[in-house]
Design an enzyme around this catalytic site. Structure first.
Site, mmCIF file in Angstrom:
data_model
loop_
_atom_site.group_PDB
_atom_site.id
_atom_site.type_symbol
_atom_site.label_atom_id
_atom_site.label_comp_id
_atom_site.label_asym_id
_atom_site.label_seq_id
_atom_site.Cartn_x
_atom_site.Cartn_y
_atom_site.Cartn_z
ATOM 1 C CB SER A 30 -0.920 0.023 1.227
ATOM 2 O OG SER A 30 -0.159 0.003 2.418
ATOM 3 C CB CYS A 31 2.840 2.970 1.882
ATOM 4 S SG CYS A 31 3.849 4.446 2.095
ATOM 5 N N GLY A 32 4.876 2.871 -0.813
ATOM 6 C CA GLY A 32 6.226 2.614 -1.288
ATOM 7 C C GLY A 32 7.312 3.272 -0.476
#
Length: 304
Positions: A125-127
């Site tokens: 969901s988040c890089g």
């Protein structure tokens, strides 16, 4: 390598099946789910074992594109010539899952130094959630996106969400995957990738372009499902993409970075309406000719 989708037995509940709406219908049936598995990227010079750089949760498929795209957008490599070999390996698990990509850097290319303050572990969901600070990820691109003279017709932009959705085969089956599509300024689809993570889908597209020796991606539009976050703007900048469009909202940091890079950022692209948050001069008819200078301009308008 694992499958993009997996079949599982679920309990499907329907409320209000009776005439008075009080009955509950319960059935057991198979359903398709988007697969999510870890991928470890190992990198270093040839000879001997290479240490792990990152583990990311992703949907299996196009794993070499994902690894190469990640390395490019993180500034570890600059082009395909920096990579001698990249191969999918079985790893140390039993049974073999092929959840490891081993990258051998070309001679003379420095191996990345893993800073303990910069955690490369990412989720689907988040890089950039593990990075120590925003400054640590504000990687400078080798491409001058601000100088890209490309323009896009509003009608072309409005057509992109449907063009993306109609080609999302795995999403049609599972309803649980993001997509990133690379389009020409005329709206022609060049490459599409799906993944449980927005940033992974973008890395897969960019990795494909790196392996095809297509960088910089001047004159192209990157269309993404979901929101436009800081890391997606960074990835577009690193690949030389002048226009980033998303079906949902951008963040403040995304807009700030787009303005700094000279990137055109479009959000809430749904049907015939959209907002331009930066670089409005690239969208035909939205900026008077006298103001259409090669600089990023903040967009106008309220949320659709």
């Amino acid at each position: 390598m694992g499958r993009v989708t997996q079949r599982r037995t679920i309990v499907r509940v329907t409320v209000g099946a009776g005439d008075d709406g009080s009955e509950v219908d319960v059935k057991r049936s198979p359903d398709s789910l988007a697969a999510e598995e870890p991928l470890e990227i190992r990198i270093g010079p040839g000879g001997g074992a290479r240490p792990p750089l990152t583990v990311t949760m992703r949907t299996p498929g196009d794993d070499l594109d994902l690894a190469i795209g990640f390395l490019l957008t993180e500034g570890i490599i600059r082009h395909s010539g920096d990579v001698q070999t990249a191969q999918l390996c079985a790893g140390d698990q039993e049974p073999n899952t092929y959840n490891v990509v081993d990258v051998v850097l070309s001679p003379g290319v420095p191996a990345p130094v893993v800073d303990p303050s910069r955690n490369f572990f990412t989720t689907s969901s988040c890089g950039v959630c593990g990075k120590a600070s925003i400054d640590a990820v504000r990687t400078r691109s080798h491409f001058d996106v601000a100088a890209d003279p490309v323009t896009v017709a509003p009608a072309v932009l409005a057509s992109l969400p449907d063009a993306l959705r109609h080609r999302q085969r795995a999403f049609a089956t599972t309803g649980g995957l993001h997509a990133a599509g690379l389009f020409t300024a005329a709206g022609e689809l060049v490459c599409l990738r799906e993944d449980v993570g927005r940033h992974n889908a973008v890395d897969k597209v960019i990795g494909w372009a790196v392996r095809q020796n297509r960088l910089p991606l001047a004159g192209h539009v990157l269309m993404v499902s979901g929101r436009a976050s800081f890391e997606l703007c960074q990835k577009a900048w690193m690949a030389g993409i002048p226009v980033l469009a998303a079906v949902s909202a951008p963040s403040t940091l995304a807009v700030d970075l787009a303005e700094e890079a000279g990137l055109t950022l479009v959000g809430f692209l749904r049907g015939p309406t959209f907002n331009i948050y930066a670089g409005a001069q690239r969208v035909d008819g939205t900026v008077p000719a006298a103001e259409a200078l090669p600089v990023a301009l903040p967009g106008q308008g309220s949320r659709p």
